[in-house]
Design a protein around this motif. Sequence first.
Motif, PDB file in Angstrom:
ATOM      1  N   VAL A 186       0.852  -1.192   0.000  1.00 43.02           N
ATOM      2  CA  VAL A 186       0.000   0.000   0.000  1.00 43.02           C
ATOM      3  C   VAL A 186       0.890   1.246   0.000  1.00 43.02           C
ATOM      4  CG1 VAL A 186      -1.762   1.289   1.262  1.00 43.02           C
ATOM      5  CG2 VAL A 186      -1.842  -1.223   1.223  1.00 43.02           C
ATOM      6  N   PHE A 187       0.600   2.169  -0.905  1.00 43.85           N
ATOM      7  CA  PHE A 187       1.365   3.405  -1.004  1.00 43.85           C
ATOM      8  C   PHE A 187       0.639   4.584  -0.360  1.00 43.85           C
ATOM      9  CE2 PHE A 187       2.842   1.205  -4.983  1.00 43.85           C
ATOM     10  CZ  PHE A 187       4.126   0.956  -4.544  1.00 43.85           C
ATOM     11  N   VAL A 188      -0.672   4.592  -0.472  1.00 39.13           N
ATOM     12  CA  VAL A 188      -1.473   5.709   0.035  1.00 39.13           C
ATOM     13  C   VAL A 188      -2.763   5.144   0.616  1.00 39.13           C
ATOM     14  CG1 VAL A 188      -2.693   7.840  -0.581  1.00 39.13           C
ATOM     15  CG2 VAL A 188      -0.553   7.271  -1.751  1.00 39.13           C
ATOM     16  N   SER A 189      -3.176   5.696   1.765  1.00 35.24           N
ATOM     17  CA  SER A 189      -4.439   5.241   2.358  1.00 35.24           C
ATOM     18  C   SER A 189      -5.223   6.440   2.898  1.00 35.24           C
ATOM     19  CB  SER A 189      -4.171   4.234   3.476  1.00 35.24           C
ATOM     20  OG  SER A 189      -3.343   4.805   4.459  1.00 35.24           O
ATOM     21  N   LEU A 190      -6.482   6.189   3.161  1.00 33.31           N
ATOM     22  CA  LEU A 190      -7.359   7.238   3.695  1.00 33.31           C
ATOM     23  C   LEU A 190      -7.052   7.437   5.177  1.00 33.31           C
ATOM     24  CD1 LEU A 190     -10.064   8.590   2.301  1.00 33.31           C
ATOM     25  CD2 LEU A 190     -11.187   7.353   4.146  1.00 33.31           C
ATOM     26  N   SER A 191      -6.901   8.684   5.596  1.00 36.16           N
ATOM     27  CA  SER A 191      -6.646   8.952   7.013  1.00 36.16           C
ATOM     28  C   SER A 191      -7.914   8.688   7.826  1.00 36.16           C
ATOM     29  CB  SER A 191      -6.220  10.416   7.203  1.00 36.16           C
ATOM     30  OG  SER A 191      -6.230  10.726   8.578  1.00 36.16           O
ATOM     31  N   PRO A 192      -7.783   8.008   8.984  1.00 38.14           N
ATOM     32  CA  PRO A 192      -8.948   7.803   9.860  1.00 38.14           C
ATOM     33  C   PRO A 192      -9.571   9.120  10.328  1.00 38.14           C
ATOM     34  CG  PRO A 192      -7.109   6.402  10.533  1.00 38.14           C
ATOM     35  CD  PRO A 192      -6.571   7.341   9.491  1.00 38.14           C
ATOM     36  N   GLU A 193      -8.814  10.213  10.212  1.00 31.45           N
ATOM     37  CA  GLU A 193      -9.363  11.529  10.607  1.00 31.45           C
ATOM     38  C   GLU A 193     -10.586  11.911   9.786  1.00 31.45           C
ATOM     39  OE1 GLU A 193      -6.192  14.708  11.227  1.00 31.45           O
ATOM     40  OE2 GLU A 193      -5.045  13.061  10.335  1.00 31.45           O
TER      41      GLU A 193
END
Length: 259
Positions: A186-193
């Motif tokens: 994984v290179f980029v993921s959605l922030s839990p914020e």
Amino acid sequence: MKLYKLLLLLPALFLLTGVQAQFPRFRALAFYSENVEGDHVLFAHDAKAFFDELNSGEGLEFDFTTNMDDLNDEKLKNYDVILMLNDQPHTQAQREAFQRYMENGGGWVGFHVAAYNDRNTNWPWFLEFLGGGVFWRNNWPAAPAKLIVEGPAHPVTRGLPETFVSPHNEWYQWKPSPRERKNIRVFVSLSPENYPLGYKDILPDGDLPVVWTNTDYRMIYLNMGHGGRIFSDATQNYLILNALRWVVSTDKKGNPFEK
Ligand code: ZN
């Protein structure tokens, strides 16, 4: 020799050392459909303009097609990489040609709905290729989201900030998360914020990889691809170009940028 004279000679030296690439550096074929969800067509048109600009100055060949039957051995052998802007293989012949292309070292850059699959997709190889995640849920309406850049040392994430806000998109969450597979990076993921994200359809929690590769193939998937604002952010454009360049540069035939 005076320094300024040396500097004047540099362009000549550059030419003499044969730093002249073979052209075209690479050939790309981008598939898209005009007969899908309107926001996905909007994206494809913007993507076409964005990638078409890479053609300027010659050196690259970037072709576009709305004919999914162009997924055949004869056509694909001319291309170093294929892009799926808003569609995916449908017929058995298209699927088999795609699988052969990938298993023989072809390159794939897929956006958004290019990875969509559910219980009706009925294509086990494709599910493995994508990392085993079945479409689970999404936010609605489309919204910007803060993204986390993972592993900044990789060519795909090189030069990116640790986080950035990505323009309006419909974010897909997959079940199980592709991250659980050993061959998925994984290179980029959605922030839990961002959670809860959405008004009508709400993403409440959980892991949400946005950009990843299956290390068994020369491929990258980017979840961006919904609506007409995807290319409105310079950081994201940079990521998209990094992603394309990385897939192209890992060609078994050699890195065309170093020829
Ligand atoms: Zn969408």
